[in-house]
Design a protein around this motif. Structure first.
Motif, short mmCIF file in Angstrom:
data_model
loop_
_atom_site.label_atom_id
_atom_site.label_comp_id
_atom_site.label_asym_id
_atom_site.label_seq_id
_atom_site.Cartn_x
_atom_site.Cartn_y
_atom_site.Cartn_z
N GLY A 287 0.96 -1.15 0.01
CA GLY A 287 0.00 -0.07 0.03
C GLY A 287 0.91 1.19 0.17
N THR A 288 0.39 2.23 -0.33
CA THR A 288 1.01 3.51 -0.51
C THR A 288 0.08 4.74 -0.11
N VAL A 289 0.64 5.93 0.20
CA VAL A 289 -0.25 6.98 0.50
C VAL A 289 0.24 8.01 -0.83
N PRO A 290 -0.50 8.02 -1.82
CA PRO A 290 -0.05 8.69 -3.01
C PRO A 290 0.33 10.23 -2.87
N ILE A 291 -0.85 10.63 -1.98
CA ILE A 291 -0.29 12.24 -1.65
C ILE A 291 1.07 12.72 -1.05
N TYR A 292 1.60 11.62 -0.61
CA TYR A 292 3.01 11.76 0.01
C TYR A 292 4.00 12.17 -1.41
N GLN A 293 3.96 11.25 -2.21
CA GLN A 293 4.80 11.41 -3.34
C GLN A 293 4.12 12.70 -4.54
N ALA A 294 2.83 12.83 -4.37
CA ALA A 294 2.51 13.95 -5.17
C ALA A 294 2.98 15.57 -4.43
N LEU A 295 3.11 15.45 -3.07
CA LEU A 295 3.61 16.62 -2.59
C LEU A 295 5.06 16.71 -2.64
N GLU A 296 5.74 15.62 -2.96
CA GLU A 296 7.32 15.62 -3.47
C GLU A 296 7.48 16.37 -4.54
N LYS A 297 6.53 16.06 -5.50
CA LYS A 297 6.51 16.81 -6.96
C LYS A 297 6.49 18.05 -6.78
N VAL A 298 5.66 18.63 -5.82
CA VAL A 298 5.63 20.07 -5.93
C VAL A 298 6.41 20.63 -4.71
N ASP A 299 7.58 20.08 -4.42
CA ASP A 299 8.42 20.48 -3.61
C ASP A 299 7.81 20.79 -2.02
N GLY A 300 6.84 20.03 -1.69
CA GLY A 300 6.28 20.20 -0.44
C GLY A 300 5.13 21.36 -0.02
N LYS A 301 5.01 21.94 -1.35
CA LYS A 301 3.90 23.02 -1.03
C LYS A 301 2.62 22.66 -1.39
N ALA A 302 1.88 22.43 -0.25
CA ALA A 302 0.52 21.73 -0.10
C ALA A 302 -0.59 22.31 -1.15
N GLU A 303 -0.27 23.74 -1.09
CA GLU A 303 -1.40 24.57 -2.06
C GLU A 303 -1.08 24.50 -3.30
N ALA A 304 0.06 23.89 -3.66
CA ALA A 304 0.47 23.86 -5.17
C ALA A 304 -0.26 22.53 -5.59
N LEU A 305 -0.74 21.72 -4.83
CA LEU A 305 -1.08 20.53 -5.52
C LEU A 305 -2.44 20.60 -6.32
N THR A 306 -2.37 19.53 -7.44
CA THR A 306 -3.59 19.89 -8.38
C THR A 306 -4.13 18.47 -8.26
N TRP A 307 -5.33 18.53 -8.69
CA TRP A 307 -5.91 17.07 -9.30
C TRP A 307 -5.21 16.54 -10.41
N GLU A 308 -4.74 17.30 -11.25
CA GLU A 308 -4.07 16.54 -12.64
C GLU A 308 -2.79 16.07 -11.87
N LEU A 309 -2.26 16.49 -11.15
CA LEU A 309 -0.86 16.12 -10.76
C LEU A 309 -1.14 14.76 -9.99
N PHE A 310 -2.31 15.00 -9.06
CA PHE A 310 -2.55 13.63 -8.26
C PHE A 310 -3.00 12.46 -9.19
N ARG A 311 -3.77 12.77 -10.09
CA ARG A 311 -4.23 11.89 -10.95
C ARG A 311 -3.23 11.04 -11.67
N ASP A 312 -2.06 11.84 -12.19
CA ASP A 312 -0.98 11.18 -12.62
C ASP A 312 -0.13 10.51 -11.66
N THR A 313 -0.30 10.62 -10.53
CA THR A 313 0.52 9.90 -9.45
C THR A 313 -0.28 8.75 -9.40
N LEU A 314 -1.52 8.60 -9.27
CA LEU A 314 -2.35 7.55 -9.04
C LEU A 314 -2.03 6.48 -10.23
N ILE A 315 -1.98 6.98 -11.59
CA ILE A 315 -1.88 6.09 -12.43
C ILE A 315 -0.32 5.47 -12.45
#
Lengths: 629, 629
Positions: A287-315
């Motif tokens: 199991g994983t928590v995909p939001i952790y990796q998504a956050l890494e991709k935006v250098d730790g800026k939570a407010e910079a997270l987007t659905w598109e980025l998260f979607r790509d991480t899920l896939i």
């Protein structure tokens, strides 16, 4: 994680003998199902005979559930560079409802595959990912609802039983099968687990078989209230520590001691590559928590997270083979203020990220608003939901509060949406809860989430014992497992203090195996008491080796015994170090029993026929409590 | 235990700094009662202030129950050769109902006192024993039933409260005093413990103050369902290991980590002399199993035991100051055959000795037939009964069976006999019990034994984890404590395998402190949650030192933390090793809370007034989840 190509290959091509050597007295067996490629691994513990005077009574072997995968199988040549053999590949292919893609479909997956800088870290044998063919639903839940028993379902049915049927048919096991009737508190455990029962439980959503079609190395297992209680372990490097090879070693270590599933919670660099190594070498669901990796991709800026980025991480992760995703879709904007007066606010990492995002945008959590799209992605690979409890309490004071229970109700709403897509669902739970408030968590979860399997972290029943939180939480875990929780997320002694090392992982796992087993016994899971009975019989008969071999941690049991009585001879001695050779209650009891037997006295008859005279003989004969050594 | 006169004196005159050094951030305090010589020891933990931006909020100190005795008091000069200062001597003398004998009245005590061979081992400052004057009853129960509040009763009342009244009157404690209402399951715990409440509980037999008049060094404590759950620890040499000095060191060690009482289960040589050293240096009640020593006196031949020999042993030990005796008077001849079909027979040492005696003589247990005479002896010194469960189950299979419950009913009958003599009584309980069968034990004990305090060994909730039986039993202990057990006898990791070393004792005690505290929280003991709240607040505010200092084992908490983050600077850092500096959920939550506060948002109001605009500012201002280090 500096450059390590040669070292890495050398070190990880094989895992060390210390973490794969077979347990003493044990052998790997496989129980074959209705077709030859359903081979369910188990561990068989061979026992010494009981010697009473001249007589010898053979003790039949004990079969135990085995999470260790091919690592403990001497017939499998382990090569981490190749990954584990495929268990499910043919089953998946035979269903004909999936297709092999030409390569990763996530943008991130593509970029990582093409980056020459990563060549030295990359798992060499990357398979092209597989996905559901258009218009097909390929989840275990979908099959179950259509009445199909998959090989995965048959596999877990055989696995849960641990040869119970065979034992029942063999008179040598009659005494070992004695068991206290359970108090199932609403669980509905059949006398024997059948493949059809597995199917019906999965169809109803009461059980989950996490089994991504891109993780064919997996040995299927089931998580549900009417099955054995399971335990999850966590690994993961942080930005401060660890490398890929350490993570793979931790995985094998976790399987060895009894982890049923494993979450890779890495937050450092190269988590994509680490995950590939872990998956290709994992016999347990990951199991994983995909939001952790998504956050890494935006250098730790939570407010910079987007659905598109998260979607790509899920896939990206689904195509690697992750079996379940923790998704914090229940952290709604309107719930965040409910945490403002808490003693310890929001302590879930995923929960705080989403809370921060909601506040920053003053918008509803995008995991909630895009939940149906998430379901569609997970459906295409059969990834199960682990709906995260982002607002779980971080202290006793915050247990069972409005924020926690509001989120739980939303998780119930989302469960039904997922089930509309035939996507499997587990529900995550706390955390920190005083003992008398634990049951309320289970009761509410079962009600609000329609009996979807509950998966809890502990809970810790007090906050005052950092460095012992495997124990504070093991107490809560045993209870919550009994009350109906399907899987227990382990806690190590380092919880709240630091990252666990291997010793901590072992302590955490054994503690949780204890908790899960205590819960199985309390629920009355059929056959659960066999191992207890066999071990207690060995203990009573001074079969020290058998006592060690039947224990959850044979190595430590032996080591502790040998600290006081190191000599080999003592392992067959009819005494132990607690009382010394001259004074042993076990020995006394055996004398009492033999004496009673000589008088022809049974428990039913009592001691009153002619006993007085015999007693005199006994004393005259010099009966002694101790004997000379 | 070879000749050690000089070494012994050198080594034991002082105990090592490692086992007496004060815990960091802590100081010994004494709360004075209604008279200056009632000085109740406690430990006060000083906390650092909370810093939020510019503001500083002071955190009031936390007072915790302290079992460590004068060893942790820098104002007391410890000299093991002298023994501890007298706490109760003047109280006992002032009552005027006891007399000082010219010397030991037991034959064995006299013989040991006169044996020149033992001179080098003997505690030098042996006081003449004290006994009730003829026609007087001097037990705490007797005083209580006559309506008298003794200094001992006032002492324990103050001790149980741990300055709760003072905290309630001080507004700084308002938040820390928040606590979940308990689920007392029939316990009847008052809002504040008064001396009169203590008296009434002792009079009713629901609580015990073990306090032999020959143990004036004792700091009184109480064992009862309506008080804090207590834990007992065991020490004792066997014929294989240990010396007097080791036993005294284990005693001090046990008190340090939180043992409320201690049983000396020595079976080796010189147990009379060892016991004297232990008693003279013990601030906690000492229990023994006199039949062990009696058996030594007849060279281990159970059938050679006699009432006269046992009687002499009781007097010998009572005159040394033993506070409670385990007596296996419920092992009746007719119950022995009930164990014949058990998986693990009789596992209690005392139980098997008496069973063997009964069988050999085909007579009723002499502890049962002479029970009134035993009461008369114990009454004369105020020794409390711990009625032993000689037929307790040694495995899950044997839990809650006919033998166990038959004996329990007899213990109830004996309780009433003891109470006729105003002798205090506890009832011992199992053992090995599956989780769902634990409550039945408490319910039956409370009913059959008229609410006399229950004192259980664990129970272990599975048999399959030797080397982890502190944990298997800690799970049972937390539950049985919640259900109404007054004292939990600890189990160490070495249980079933060997004799515990100091590390094992510490692990066992902390595990049981966790279990007892979890039970206190579940029962809703007033003020029990203060320490949890203070620790969680410290954790949330990254006050690492306070988190360590508030924990049950400050030394290990610090050590575990430092394994990952050894630098001093990290102890004030606003992150921890689990997530690293860039990614910390605690930090995020603090940001969320501060942000919400800036918007003037309370939990009641929700987030909807003007939040959208503010959110935009927040993002524009570059709000980040992490901050640079």
């Amino acid at each position: 994680m500096s450059a390590i190509p040669q070292d890495f290959v050398r070190k990880t091509a094989q895992v060390s003998e210390a973490i794969t050597r077979p347990f003493p007295g044990s052998r790997k067996i496989h129980v074959t199902g209705s077709r030859p490629d359903i081979r369910v691994p188990m561990r068989e513990i061979t026992l010494a005979p009981t010697r009473m005077g001249e007589g010898v009574e053979h003790n039949p072997p004990v079969t135990v559930y085995d999470t260790s995968g091919p690592y403990s199988d001497p017939e499998v040549k382990i090569n981490l560079l190749q990954g584990l053999p495929s268990v499910r590949g043919a089953w998946i292919e035979a269903r004909g409802d999936t297709e092999v893609l030409s390569g990763p479909s996530s943008r991130y997956g593509q970029a990582r595959a093409e980056d020459p800088e990563l060549a030295h870290l990359r798992f060499a044998h990357i398979r092209a990912p597989r996905r559901a063919r258009s218009g097909h639903n390929i989840t275990q839940m979908h099959y179950a609802r259509r009445g199909i028993v998959t090989p995965e379902m048959e596999f877990v049915a055989i696995r849960e039983n641990c040869r119970l049927r065979e034992m029942r048919e063999d008179p040598r096991y009659a005494a070992l099968l004695r068991q206290h009737p359970g108090q199932p508190l609403g669980a509905n455990i059949p006398d024997l687990i059948t493949p059809e029962f597995v199917r019906d439980e999965v169809a109803a959503g009461r059980a989950v078989i996490p089994a991504n079609i891109n993780h064919p190395e997996l040995e299927p297992m089931i998580i549900g209230r009417n099955f054995r209680v399971k335990i999850n372990t966590n690994i993961g490097n942080s930005s401060l520590t660890s490398s890929i090879e350490e993570e793979v070693e931790k995985l094998v270590w976790s399987c060895r001691w009894g982890g049923d599933t494993l979450m890779d919670l890495s937050t450092g660099k190269h988590i994509h590559e680490t995950r590939e190594w872990v998956l290709r070498n994992s016999p347990v669901p990951i199991g994983t928590v995909p939001i952790y990796q998504a956050l890494e991709k935006v250098d730790g800026k939570a407010e910079a997270l987007t659905w598109e980025l998260f979607r790509d991480t899920l896939i990206e992760q689904a195509e690697q083979g992750v079996d379940y995703f923790t998704i914090h879709a229940g952290v709604l904007l309107r719930y965040v203020p409910l945490t403002a007066n808490r003693l310890t606010g929001i302590v879930s990492r995923g929960g705080s990220i989403m809370a921060k995002w909601c506040l920053a945008h003053h918008q509803e959590n995008f995991l909630y608003t895009h939940f149906r799209e998430i379901c569609e992605i997970m459906q295409a690979y059969d990834v199960a939901f682990s709906l995260g409890d982002g607002l779980r309490p971080g202290s006793l004071a915050d247990a069972n509060d409005a924020a926690q229970f509001a989120e739980l109700e939303t998780l119930g709403e989302l469960t039904q949406v997922a089930w509309e897509h035939d996507v499997q669902v587990m529900i995550e739970g706390p955390g920190h809860v005083p003992l008398h408030k634990v049951k309320e968590n289970v009761d509410k979860e079962l009600l609000d989430c329609f009996e979807a399997p509950f998966y809890t972290l502990g809970p810790l029943v007090t906050d005052i014992a950092p460095a012992y939180d495997h124990i504070t939480s093991g107490i809560g875990a045993a209870n919550i497992g009994w009350y109906g929780t399907a899987m227990l997320c382990y806690v190590t002694p380092k919880e709240h203090l630091g990252l666990p090392n291997k010793a901590d992982v072992r302590d955490g796992i054994i503690t949780y195996r204890i908790a899960a087993h205590a819960a199985d016994l309390a629920k009355g899971f059929p056959g659960a008491q066999v191992r207890d009975n066999a071990l207690s019989k060995a203990r009573f008969e001074f079969r020290w080796e058998d006592q060690f071999n039947l224990s959850l941690d044979p190595e430590r049991a032996r080591e502790f015994h040998d600290e006081t009585l190191p000599k080999e001879a003592h392992k067959v001695a009819h005494f132990c170090s607690m009382c010394g050779p001259h004074f042993c209650s076990m020995k006394i009891t055996q004398d009492v029993r033999e004496y009673a037997a000589r008088q022809g006295v049974s428990a039913e008859e009592g001691l009153d026929q002619g006993m007085r005279e015999k007693a005199r003989e006994f004393v005259k004969g010099g009966a002694r409590v101790y004997r000379e050594v």
